[in-house]
Design a protein around this motif. Structure first.
Motif, mmCIF file in Angstrom:
data_model
loop_
_atom_site.group_PDB
_atom_site.id
_atom_site.type_symbol
_atom_site.label_atom_id
_atom_site.label_comp_id
_atom_site.label_asym_id
_atom_site.label_seq_id
_atom_site.Cartn_x
_atom_site.Cartn_y
_atom_site.Cartn_z
ATOM 1 N N UNK A 1 3.899 16.655 -1.204
ATOM 2 C CA UNK A 1 3.459 15.341 -1.662
ATOM 3 C C UNK A 1 4.514 14.261 -1.434
ATOM 4 N N UNK A 2 5.727 14.466 -1.914
ATOM 5 C CA UNK A 2 6.732 13.400 -1.853
ATOM 6 C C UNK A 2 7.121 13.024 -0.427
ATOM 7 N N UNK A 3 7.449 13.978 0.458
ATOM 8 C CA UNK A 3 7.787 13.560 1.831
ATOM 9 C C UNK A 3 6.596 12.963 2.569
ATOM 10 N N UNK A 4 5.375 13.422 2.273
ATOM 11 C CA UNK A 4 4.197 12.859 2.935
ATOM 12 C C UNK A 4 3.962 11.421 2.493
ATOM 13 N N UNK A 5 4.166 11.127 1.212
ATOM 14 C CA UNK A 5 4.058 9.746 0.746
ATOM 15 C C UNK A 5 5.073 8.870 1.470
ATOM 16 N N UNK A 6 6.282 9.393 1.670
ATOM 17 C CA UNK A 6 7.299 8.644 2.398
ATOM 18 C C UNK A 6 6.853 8.290 3.808
ATOM 19 N N UNK B 1 -13.903 -9.766 -3.529
ATOM 20 C CA UNK B 1 -12.654 -10.329 -4.021
ATOM 21 C C UNK B 1 -11.868 -9.223 -4.691
ATOM 22 N N UNK B 2 -10.642 -8.996 -4.222
ATOM 23 C CA UNK B 2 -9.799 -7.943 -4.766
ATOM 24 C C UNK B 2 -8.744 -8.553 -5.680
ATOM 25 N N UNK B 3 -8.755 -8.111 -6.927
ATOM 26 C CA UNK B 3 -7.806 -8.605 -7.911
ATOM 27 C C UNK B 3 -6.426 -8.013 -7.659
ATOM 28 N N UNK B 4 -5.367 -8.673 -8.138
ATOM 29 C CA UNK B 4 -4.024 -8.092 -8.017
ATOM 30 C C UNK B 4 -3.991 -6.678 -8.593
ATOM 31 N N UNK B 5 -3.409 -5.747 -7.843
ATOM 32 C CA UNK B 5 -3.328 -4.361 -8.275
ATOM 33 C C UNK B 5 -4.422 -3.475 -7.722
ATOM 34 N N UNK B 6 -5.510 -4.054 -7.198
ATOM 35 C CA UNK B 6 -6.585 -3.242 -6.641
ATOM 36 C C UNK B 6 -6.192 -2.716 -5.258
ATOM 37 N N UNK B 7 -6.730 -1.542 -4.919
ATOM 38 C CA UNK B 7 -6.399 -0.905 -3.653
ATOM 39 C C UNK B 7 -6.760 -1.797 -2.469
ATOM 40 N N UNK C 1 1.187 -0.154 -4.080
ATOM 41 C CA UNK C 1 0.704 0.626 -2.937
ATOM 42 C C UNK C 1 1.260 2.047 -2.925
ATOM 43 N N UNK C 2 2.537 2.218 -3.205
ATOM 44 C CA UNK C 2 3.123 3.559 -3.177
ATOM 45 C C UNK C 2 2.477 4.466 -4.212
ATOM 46 N N UNK C 3 2.275 3.958 -5.435
ATOM 47 C CA UNK C 3 1.640 4.765 -6.472
ATOM 48 C C UNK C 3 0.197 5.097 -6.130
ATOM 49 N N UNK C 4 -0.542 4.137 -5.586
ATOM 50 C CA UNK C 4 -1.927 4.391 -5.191
ATOM 51 C C UNK C 4 -1.989 5.406 -4.060
ATOM 52 N N UNK C 5 -1.069 5.286 -3.108
ATOM 53 C CA UNK C 5 -1.016 6.249 -2.004
ATOM 54 C C UNK C 5 -0.728 7.645 -2.528
ATOM 55 N N UNK C 6 0.197 7.752 -3.460
ATOM 56 C CA UNK C 6 0.545 9.051 -4.025
ATOM 57 C C UNK C 6 -0.652 9.666 -4.744
ATOM 58 N N UNK C 7 -1.405 8.863 -5.463
ATOM 59 C CA UNK C 7 -2.557 9.380 -6.208
ATOM 60 C C UNK C 7 -3.632 9.922 -5.267
#
Length: 331
Positions: A180-185, A71-77, A206-212
């Protein structure tokens, strides 16, 4: 199926000297015959899992499977990569009638899902992975309302890539921290495209997790991420996990050294020009040189671009993930 007896067991799972040993040997022989790249069947030794077994009229174990719940809580990857309420079955099927044994095991699993406290909600799914070339499982999986939705594909070392001449003004190189920034895009463009096929659910986080995650990968030397640029603008990338960082692939393939491709992306306006092929060719050359015996990657079966592209790149299905959504849709 008549003649089969299903049982439920909790606590310690079977080990050596039990009926499970003969079952595992039978399953291993069938797997080796249908696909030499399949690993040995799993040992089903996760303490605390619920174990389902099926016996034939002679009392021999012909099927077994462990149930696992996530079970994945809100905010989990995990919320990005499927339904938040996931019920998994890991099956091992043997004996002279694997279709009938699997059918009985799936019936037992369905009964257990229906008996879950509080049931299973609309945001749930029942999932299992099945060897793609083990076709005896397809009919019972379909009868029970499961549908194939993704594959783990494999490419043996040295498998060729068709010749490609990308546009002359496209440059290829290894990515670094400045990307980093264009790859996240690009990754977020891919996530939003994959949402159409029901395997990805873009969340606020999702965007912040992807960036990390991408930032950590770009801090490694080498990054194993290749990018394509046209006039200074990033238009594609391929993100590889080399064998020394992909030891988690061990239970998935018989090869001793496997790599994994997590992403292969070309932005929408640049597709069909050979950029993706050139990126993958660079990754393959590096992986073949470093000794990777196989390369694995996941893709959606519903994506009309992924299946033909990766087949041209030398990949073919190894494992297929089947799903009923919601879990109560199982028959």
């Amino acid at each position: 199926m008549s003649g089969y007896v299903a049982r439920v067991r909790r606590g310690d799972l079977p080990g050596r000297g039990t009926g499970y040993e003969a079952l595992a040997e039978s399953a291993a022989l069938r797997w080796a015959a249908v696909d030499p790249l399949l690993p040995a069947p799993p040992r089903l030794r996760r303490a605390g899992d619920t174990l389902l077994t099926v016996s034939d009229e002679a009392g021999r174990t012909v099927a077994a499977g462990t149930m696992r719940y996530s079970w994945y809580q809100p905010g989990e990857v995990g919320r990005t990569w499927g339904m938040p309420d996931q019920h998994w079955l890991t099956p091992v099927i043997g004996g002279p009638d694997p279709e009938g044994a699997l059918d009985s095991l799936l019936t037992s699993w369905k009964d257990q899902l229906e008996a879950q406290p509080g049931g299973t909600g609309a945001e749930s799914s029942a999932l299992l992975t099945w060897p793609s070339r083990d076709v005896c499982g397809i009919a019972p999986l379909q009868r029970h309302g499961l549908q194939p939705y993704s594959v783990l594909s494999v490419r043996p070392r040295g498998r060729g890539v068709p010749p490609s001449l990308p546009p002359r003004d496209v440059a290829f190189r290894m990515a670094d921290r400045q990307d980093l920034t264009p790859a996240v895009g690009l990754l977020m463009e891919q996530h939003r495209f994959e949402e159409r096929f029901g395997g990805v659910f873009v969340q606020q986080e999702t965007a912040g997790q992807t960036r990390s995650v991408l930032s950590a990968a770009l801090n490694r030397r080498p990054s194993w991420i290749w990018v394509a640029e046209r006039r200074g603008r990033m238009v594609g990338l391929v993100w590889v996990t080399p064998p020394q960082r992909a030891r988690w692939t061990g239970p998935l393939v018989s090869a001793s050294s496997a790599a994994h491709i997590g992403y292969g992306i070309v932005t929408e306006g640049e597709r069909g020009r050979g950029i993706g092929t050139a990126l993958v060719e660079q990754a393959h050359q590096a992986l073949d040189t470093c000794g990777a015996e196989t390369v694995l990657l996941d893709h959606s079966l519903m994506n009309p671009l992924s299946t033909p592209f990766w087949a041209r790149m030398g990949y073919r299905p190894l494992w297929t993930t089947w799903e009923a959504r919601p879990a109560t849709a199982m028959r």
